[in-house]
Design an enzyme around this catalytic site. Structure first.
Site, PDB file in Angstrom:
ATOM      1  N   ASP A   1       0.546   3.928   1.640  1.00 40.31           N
ATOM      2  CA  ASP A   1       0.572   4.705   2.881  1.00 40.31           C
ATOM      3  C   ASP A   1       1.258   3.973   4.035  1.00 40.31           C
ATOM      4  OD1 ASP A   1      -1.313   2.746   3.249  1.00 40.31           O
ATOM      5  OD2 ASP A   1      -3.032   4.095   3.410  1.00 40.31           O
TER       6      ASP A   1
ATOM      7  N   MET B   1       1.312   3.934   9.384  1.00 37.57           N
ATOM      8  CA  MET B   1       0.400   4.243   8.274  1.00 37.57           C
ATOM      9  C   MET B   1       0.107   5.736   8.267  1.00 37.57           C
ATOM     10  SD  MET B   1      -3.402   2.871   7.399  1.00 37.57           S
ATOM     11  CE  MET B   1      -4.191   4.412   7.820  1.00 37.57           C
TER      12      MET B   1
ATOM     13  N   ASP C   1      -7.333  -9.269   0.494  1.00 37.44           N
ATOM     14  CA  ASP C   1      -6.135  -9.797   1.170  1.00 37.44           C
ATOM     15  C   ASP C   1      -6.442 -11.125   1.874  1.00 37.44           C
ATOM     16  OD1 ASP C   1      -7.804  -8.369   2.828  1.00 37.44           O
ATOM     17  OD2 ASP C   1      -6.226  -7.395   3.969  1.00 37.44           O
TER      18      ASP C   1
ATOM     19  N   HIS D   1      -5.561   8.899   6.972  1.00 33.88           N
ATOM     20  CA  HIS D   1      -6.324   9.528   5.876  1.00 33.88           C
ATOM     21  C   HIS D   1      -7.793   9.147   5.995  1.00 33.88           C
ATOM     22  CE1 HIS D   1      -6.809   5.686   3.691  1.00 33.88           C
ATOM     23  NE2 HIS D   1      -5.649   5.403   4.252  1.00 33.88           N
TER      24      HIS D   1
ATOM     25  N   ARG E   1     -11.478   7.879   4.262  1.00 30.07           N
ATOM     26  CA  ARG E   1     -11.822   6.852   3.268  1.00 30.07           C
ATOM     27  C   ARG E   1     -11.836   7.483   1.875  1.00 30.07           C
ATOM     28  NH1 ARG E   1     -13.369   1.922   3.502  1.00 30.07           N
ATOM     29  NH2 ARG E   1     -13.814   1.823   5.718  1.00 30.07           N
TER      30      ARG E   1
ATOM     31  N   ASP F   1       0.864  -1.179   0.000  1.00 26.23           N
ATOM     32  CA  ASP F   1       0.000   0.000   0.000  1.00 26.23           C
ATOM     33  C   ASP F   1       0.898   1.225   0.000  1.00 26.23           C
ATOM     34  OD1 ASP F   1      -2.146  -1.661   0.080  1.00 26.23           O
ATOM     35  OD2 ASP F   1      -2.797  -1.157   2.107  1.00 26.23           O
TER      36      ASP F   1
ATOM     37  N   TRP G   1     -13.530  -1.787  -1.001  1.00 20.80           N
ATOM     38  CA  TRP G   1     -12.641  -2.082   0.110  1.00 20.80           C
ATOM     39  C   TRP G   1     -12.928  -3.453   0.750  1.00 20.80           C
ATOM     40  CZ3 TRP G   1     -13.287  -3.344   5.171  1.00 20.80           C
ATOM     41  CH2 TRP G   1     -12.111  -3.326   5.960  1.00 20.80           C
TER      42      TRP G   1
HETATM   43  N1  UDH Z   1      -5.569   3.186  -2.872  1.00 16.49           N
HETATM   44  C1  UDH Z   1      -5.360   4.368  -3.596  1.00 16.49           C
HETATM   45  N2  UDH Z   1      -6.401   5.153  -3.898  1.00 16.49           N
HETATM   46  C2  UDH Z   1      -7.668   4.855  -3.502  1.00 16.49           C
HETATM   47  C3  UDH Z   1      -7.879   3.682  -2.755  1.00 16.49           C
HETATM   48  C4  UDH Z   1      -6.815   2.890  -2.442  1.00 16.49           C
HETATM   49  O1  UDH Z   1      -4.240   4.666  -3.960  1.00 16.49           O
HETATM   50  O2  UDH Z   1      -8.570   5.628  -3.812  1.00 16.49           O
HETATM   51  C5  UDH Z   1      -4.450   2.265  -2.668  1.00 16.49           C
HETATM   52  C6  UDH Z   1      -3.389   2.804  -1.735  1.00 16.49           C
HETATM   53  O3  UDH Z   1      -2.167   2.251  -2.065  1.00 16.49           O
HETATM   54  C7  UDH Z   1      -3.877   2.293  -0.395  1.00 16.49           C
HETATM   55  C8  UDH Z   1      -4.303   0.894  -0.800  1.00 16.49           C
HETATM   56  O4  UDH Z   1      -4.887   1.069  -2.079  1.00 16.49           O
HETATM   57  O5  UDH Z   1      -2.874   2.321   0.562  1.00 16.49           O
HETATM   58  C9  UDH Z   1      -5.275   0.243   0.140  1.00 16.49           C
HETATM   59  O6  UDH Z   1      -6.363   1.089   0.285  1.00 16.49           O
HETATM   60  P1  UDH Z   1      -7.498   0.813   1.344  1.00 16.49           P
HETATM   61  O7  UDH Z   1      -8.503   1.886   1.254  1.00 16.49           O
HETATM   62  O8  UDH Z   1      -7.963  -0.572   1.170  1.00 16.49           O
HETATM   63  O9  UDH Z   1      -6.785   0.747   2.721  1.00 16.49           O
HETATM   64  P2  UDH Z   1      -6.385   1.855   3.678  1.00 16.49           P
HETATM   65  O10 UDH Z   1      -5.875   1.127   4.856  1.00 16.49           O
HETATM   66  O11 UDH Z   1      -7.733   2.657   4.079  1.00 16.49           O
HETATM   67  O12 UDH Z   1      -5.441   2.815   3.040  1.00 16.49           O
HETATM   68  C10 UDH Z   1      -8.836   1.986   4.641  1.00 16.49           C
HETATM   69  C11 UDH Z   1      -9.959   2.978   4.900  1.00 16.49           C
HETATM   70  C12 UDH Z   1      -9.565   3.954   5.911  1.00 16.49           C
HETATM   71  C13 UDH Z   1     -10.732   4.725   6.466  1.00 16.49           C
HETATM   72  C14 UDH Z   1     -10.233   5.593   7.566  1.00 16.49           C
HETATM   73  C15 UDH Z   1     -11.270   6.415   8.198  1.00 16.49           C
HETATM   74  N3  UDH Z   1     -10.662   7.199   9.235  1.00 16.49           N
HETATM   75  C1  NGS Z   2     -10.539  -7.069   7.598  1.00 17.03           C
HETATM   76  C2  NGS Z   2     -10.724  -7.017   6.102  1.00 17.03           C
HETATM   77  C3  NGS Z   2      -9.407  -6.934   5.415  1.00 17.03           C
HETATM   78  C4  NGS Z   2      -8.646  -5.703   5.927  1.00 17.03           C
HETATM   79  C5  NGS Z   2      -8.516  -5.802   7.426  1.00 17.03           C
HETATM   80  C6  NGS Z   2      -7.843  -4.585   8.015  1.00 17.03           C
HETATM   81  O1  NGS Z   2     -11.762  -7.106   8.226  1.00 17.03           O
HETATM   82  O2  NGS Z   2      -9.601  -6.840   4.031  1.00 17.03           O
HETATM   83  O3  NGS Z   2      -9.804  -5.919   8.001  1.00 17.03           O
HETATM   84  O4  NGS Z   2      -8.485  -3.452   7.565  1.00 17.03           O
HETATM   85  N1  NGS Z   2     -11.459  -8.216   5.689  1.00 17.03           N
HETATM   86  C7  NGS Z   2     -12.760  -8.212   5.408  1.00 17.03           C
HETATM   87  O5  NGS Z   2     -13.440  -7.231   5.460  1.00 17.03           O
HETATM   88  C8  NGS Z   2     -13.359  -9.526   5.011  1.00 17.03           C
HETATM   89  S1  NGS Z   2      -7.996  -2.030   7.951  1.00 17.03           S
HETATM   90  O6  NGS Z   2      -8.199  -1.891   9.377  1.00 17.03           O
HETATM   91  O7  NGS Z   2      -6.594  -1.919   7.589  1.00 17.03           O
HETATM   92  O8  NGS Z   2      -8.782  -1.054   7.200  1.00 17.03           O
HETATM   93  O9  NGS Z   2      -7.368  -5.629   5.348  1.00 17.03           O
END
Ligand code: UDH
Ligand code: NGS
Length: 345
Positions: free
Chosen positions: A198, A288, A262, A291, A293, A196, A258
């Protein structure tokens, strides 16, 4: 002295002279070849020439000879543990970083975000694949922290940002599949790190390379209180050799939005008899970048149903069914940006 014996003596005399002349000729030819086989003015070359010596030699010879020498002078393999590692690192996101400054800080990174150690032959050729859309600020931090770390890890690496074109729902796993295919078009990578954008490691001993088993690298994230959220967690940063990736038919292409992709990858690995290798909790610490959503990446309501059926779907959905439209490949100073249309759900 009789007439016969004087004739014999003359013949013997001529033969002796001829033998002497031939000997001289022979020595002369050997000498010429000996001198020509030397490539320094003093006819002396050390077996263990330094990198700088090598460069000087290359500058002095013709291109054809350079090619010959390049195969001749083979670097030694890098050590199993890089001597350049420093251990724990301070990682923070409150300073401003610019691409120009990152470029200046990393003069040995080549166009497209490529690097090879100068003094030894890297143990692995690693493609780093990052799924991406609209995260330029995060990418700057990633480049700022990771380029120096990866160089200290003595990897032969390339950075590939796989940018999803358009506003359709985000598809992380499909972008990772695209990254695998596109990186291999460029170089004979034997290891793939999927990260990822971030996530930043807090210790350079967390090596971004492949292991006997698929590797989960982001094992103790700040947002989870430096622990795994659950034992099967395989999100964030992971690595797989080409063989390991091929064994599971790559990643699923049909997780839109989302979550869950994984877990599907984890299932694939375990159904193919593989286990997960991990660094210890201290070395595996990472931060991390906080950010909100992203738009068009809401939780996928189908994810629970999909991960319940990985065993049936993994051979029908993956690398063997991957389709996409390549929009552009840009070789930038610090990374290769591959923009792609992955379609929609
Ligand atoms: N990503 C992007 N752009 C997007 C979405 C995802 O570049 O619009 C990439 C990026 O590399 C990111 C990865 O995909 O690090 C995973 O994105 P994700 O949205 O699955 O996971 P992340 O942990 O965020 O970055 C989860 C939602 C966070 C919500 C937080 C509310 N406070
Ligand atoms: C699980 C998600 C995974 C995710 C993990 C951490 O619940 O894809 O949380 O998410 N699995 C399902 O939803 C089935 S996080 O807290 O980083 O946003 O990677």
């Amino acid at each position: 002295m009789t007439g016969d014996s004087s004739v014999n003596f003359n013949v013997l005399n001529r033969i002796c002279k001829l033998v002497v002349v031939l000997c001289f000729l022979h020595i002369a030819v050997i000498f010429v070849f000996y001198v020509r086989s030397m490539d320094s003015p003093f006819g002396f070359r050390s077996q263990h020439s330094t990198r700088n010596d090598t460069k000087r030699q290359e500058a002095a010879v013709e291109p054809a000879e350079q090619a010959e020498q390049a195969t001749e002078i083979k670097l030694e393999k890098c050590p199993e543990t890089s001597p350049l590692l420093v251990g724990p690192l301070r990682v923070e996101f409150n300073t401003h970083v610019s691409l120009d400054q990152i470029k200046k800080d990393n003069p040995n990174v080549q166009l497209g975000g490529r690097y090879q150690p100068k003094d030894c032959e890297a143990l692995q050729k690693v493609a780093i694949i990052i799924p991406f859309r609209n995260r330029d600020e995060h990418l700057k931090f990633w480049l700022h922290y990771l380029h120096p770390i990866l160089q200290r890890q003595q990897l032969d690496y390339g950075v590939y940002i796989i940018n999803q074109e358009g506003d359709e729902t985000f598809n992380r796993a499909k972008l990772l599949n695209v990254g695998y295919v596109e990186a291999l078009k460029e170089y004979d990578y034997d290891c793939f790190v999927f990260s990822d954008v971030d996530l930043i490691p807090m210790d350079d001993r967390n090596i971004y390379r492949c292991f006997q088993q698929p590797r989960h690298l982001s094992v103790s994230m700040d947002k989870f209180g430096y622990r795994l959220p659950y034992n099967q967690y395989f999100g964030g940063v992971s690595s797989m050799s080409k063989d390991q990736y091929l064994k599971i038919n790559g990643f699923p292409n049909n997780y839109w939005g989302w979550g869950g992709e994984d877990d599907d990858i984890y299932n694939r690995l375990s159904f193919r008899g593989m286990s997960i290798s991990r660094p210890d909790g201290e070395v595996g610490k990472c931060r991390m970048i906080r950010h909100d959503r992203d738009r068009q990446n809401d939780p996928n309501p189908q994810r629970f149903d999909r991960i319940a059926h990985t065993r049936d779907t993994m051979d029908k959905d993956g690398l063997n069914t991957l389709t996409y439209q390549l929009v552009s490949v840009e070789k930038l100073d610090l990374y290769t940006k591959i923009t792609v249309n992955v379609g929609k759900p």
